[in-house]
Scaffold this motif. Structure first.
Motif, mmCIF file in Angstrom:
data_model
loop_
_atom_site.group_PDB
_atom_site.id
_atom_site.type_symbol
_atom_site.label_atom_id
_atom_site.label_comp_id
_atom_site.label_asym_id
_atom_site.label_seq_id
_atom_site.Cartn_x
_atom_site.Cartn_y
_atom_site.Cartn_z
ATOM 1 N N UNK A 5 0.849 -1.182 0.000
ATOM 2 C CA UNK A 5 0.000 0.000 0.000
ATOM 3 C C UNK A 5 0.887 1.235 0.000
ATOM 4 N N UNK A 6 0.608 2.149 -0.911
ATOM 5 C CA UNK A 6 1.403 3.373 -1.032
ATOM 6 C C UNK A 6 0.486 4.579 -0.863
ATOM 7 N N UNK A 7 0.876 5.481 0.032
ATOM 8 C CA UNK A 7 0.157 6.744 0.219
ATOM 9 C C UNK A 7 0.880 7.832 -0.571
ATOM 10 N N UNK A 8 0.104 8.590 -1.368
ATOM 11 C CA UNK A 8 0.682 9.657 -2.197
ATOM 12 C C UNK A 8 0.130 11.003 -1.739
ATOM 13 N N UNK A 9 1.032 11.863 -1.321
ATOM 14 C CA UNK A 9 0.644 13.177 -0.799
ATOM 15 C C UNK A 9 0.274 14.140 -1.922
ATOM 16 N N UNK A 10 -0.301 15.249 -1.532
ATOM 17 C CA UNK A 10 -0.717 16.257 -2.496
ATOM 18 C C UNK A 10 0.393 17.220 -2.864
ATOM 19 N N UNK A 11 0.031 18.197 -3.677
ATOM 20 C CA UNK A 11 0.992 19.202 -4.147
ATOM 21 C C UNK A 11 1.505 20.034 -2.972
ATOM 22 N N UNK A 12 2.813 20.295 -2.965
ATOM 23 C CA UNK A 12 3.473 21.088 -1.925
ATOM 24 C C UNK A 12 3.285 20.476 -0.542
ATOM 25 N N UNK A 13 3.115 19.150 -0.498
ATOM 26 C CA UNK A 13 2.977 18.437 0.767
ATOM 27 C C UNK A 13 4.089 17.401 0.859
ATOM 28 N N UNK A 14 3.950 16.466 1.803
ATOM 29 C CA UNK A 14 4.992 15.452 1.971
ATOM 30 C C UNK A 14 4.454 14.307 2.824
ATOM 31 N N UNK A 15 5.324 13.351 3.077
ATOM 32 C CA UNK A 15 4.970 12.215 3.928
ATOM 33 C C UNK A 15 4.782 12.634 5.376
ATOM 34 N N UNK A 16 5.140 13.872 5.694
ATOM 35 C CA UNK A 16 4.988 14.372 7.061
ATOM 36 C C UNK A 16 3.650 15.076 7.269
ATOM 37 N N UNK A 17 2.787 15.085 6.250
ATOM 38 C CA UNK A 17 1.479 15.730 6.396
ATOM 39 C C UNK A 17 0.639 14.978 7.425
ATOM 40 N N UNK A 18 -0.382 15.643 7.930
ATOM 41 C CA UNK A 18 -1.208 15.037 8.969
ATOM 42 C C UNK A 18 -1.878 13.752 8.478
ATOM 43 N N UNK A 19 -2.461 13.788 7.271
ATOM 44 C CA UNK A 19 -3.144 12.596 6.756
ATOM 45 C C UNK A 19 -2.160 11.447 6.534
ATOM 46 N N UNK A 20 -1.004 11.755 5.997
ATOM 47 C CA UNK A 20 -0.001 10.709 5.769
ATOM 48 C C UNK A 20 0.413 10.065 7.088
ATOM 49 N N UNK A 21 0.616 10.890 8.110
ATOM 50 C CA UNK A 21 1.025 10.358 9.410
ATOM 51 C C UNK A 21 -0.101 9.558 10.062
ATOM 52 N N UNK A 22 -1.340 10.038 9.926
ATOM 53 C CA UNK A 22 -2.485 9.302 10.469
ATOM 54 C C UNK A 22 -2.621 7.938 9.794
ATOM 55 N N UNK A 23 -2.419 7.928 8.476
ATOM 56 C CA UNK A 23 -2.533 6.677 7.731
ATOM 57 C C UNK A 23 -1.430 5.710 8.132
ATOM 58 N N UNK A 24 -0.222 6.232 8.249
ATOM 59 C CA UNK A 24 0.907 5.379 8.631
ATOM 60 C C UNK A 24 0.674 4.780 10.018
#
Length: 199
Positions: A5-24
């Protein structure tokens, strides 16, 4: 077979975004056996897709291997657009959160210099990148049933109705209000993982 499973962040965002961290955190708690990655990708569209494909190849996923069922994608905003491009090519499932449809029409207002905080790279977003985005957008979806699309009508960045039209035939969940970040995203993670067919 290990599900990837791969999470892809939005424009001008990163793996450190809130949604990415919540998903992880959710995957670490509930699906520790799943190979989950919140992937950092460049802000240039062609480079972003190349990075995703390289990661998939390193994980043993190929377009010719018939192993698309091993892969699931979660994409937010522009990450939803990138997830759509990959899902169309690999035949995998994709869960999209307020995805960008025809992103070149929106990002054309955000040209300029950006810095990726995790990759520690500077990027210049140019009109040429808008041309690339336009060319990359699939004209029609080959397997719309492969998509779960989560939309909120209060999205202040994207018109959710564009996604309603583009993702016809997909499983679409529209919630009144909210915003572009998608309020109460954490409450959707069980729905997302169920759609990814992780069990």
């Amino acid at each position: 077979m290990t599900k990837i499973v791969v999470y892809l962040h939005g424009f001008a965002s990163s793996s450190q975004s809130e949604k990415a961290q919540q998903t992880q955190a959710y995957f670490a708690t509930h699906y520790p056996h799943i190979h989950f990655t919140a992937l950092d990708v460049p802000y240039e569209p062609d480079a972003a897709l190349a990075t995703i494909k390289q990661h998939l190849e390193q994980s043993g996923i190929t377009t010719t291997g018939g192993n698309g069922q091993q892969l699931a994608l979660i994409g937010s905003s522009l990450g939803g657009f990138l997830a759509t491009c990959i899902a169309e090519e690999y035949g995998c499932r994709a869960c999209l959160i307020n995805p960008a449809v025809a992103p070149h029409t929106v990002l054309s207002q955000h040209l300029g210099d950006y810095y990726h905080p995790v990759l520690e790279q500077a990027y210049q977003v140019t009109p040429e990148h808008m041309t690339s985005l336009k060319q990359l957008m699939p004209t029609t979806l080959q397997q719309p049933h492969n998509y779960l699309v989560l939309l909120q009508t209060g999205d202040e960045v994207l018109d959710y109705r564009l996604a309603l039209d583009y993702y016809q035939g997909a499983l679409i969940n529209v919630r009144e209000g909210g915003n572009h970040s998608y309020t109460d995203y954490q409450q959707q993670l069980s729905t997302i993982t169920e759609f990814c067919q992780l069990n």
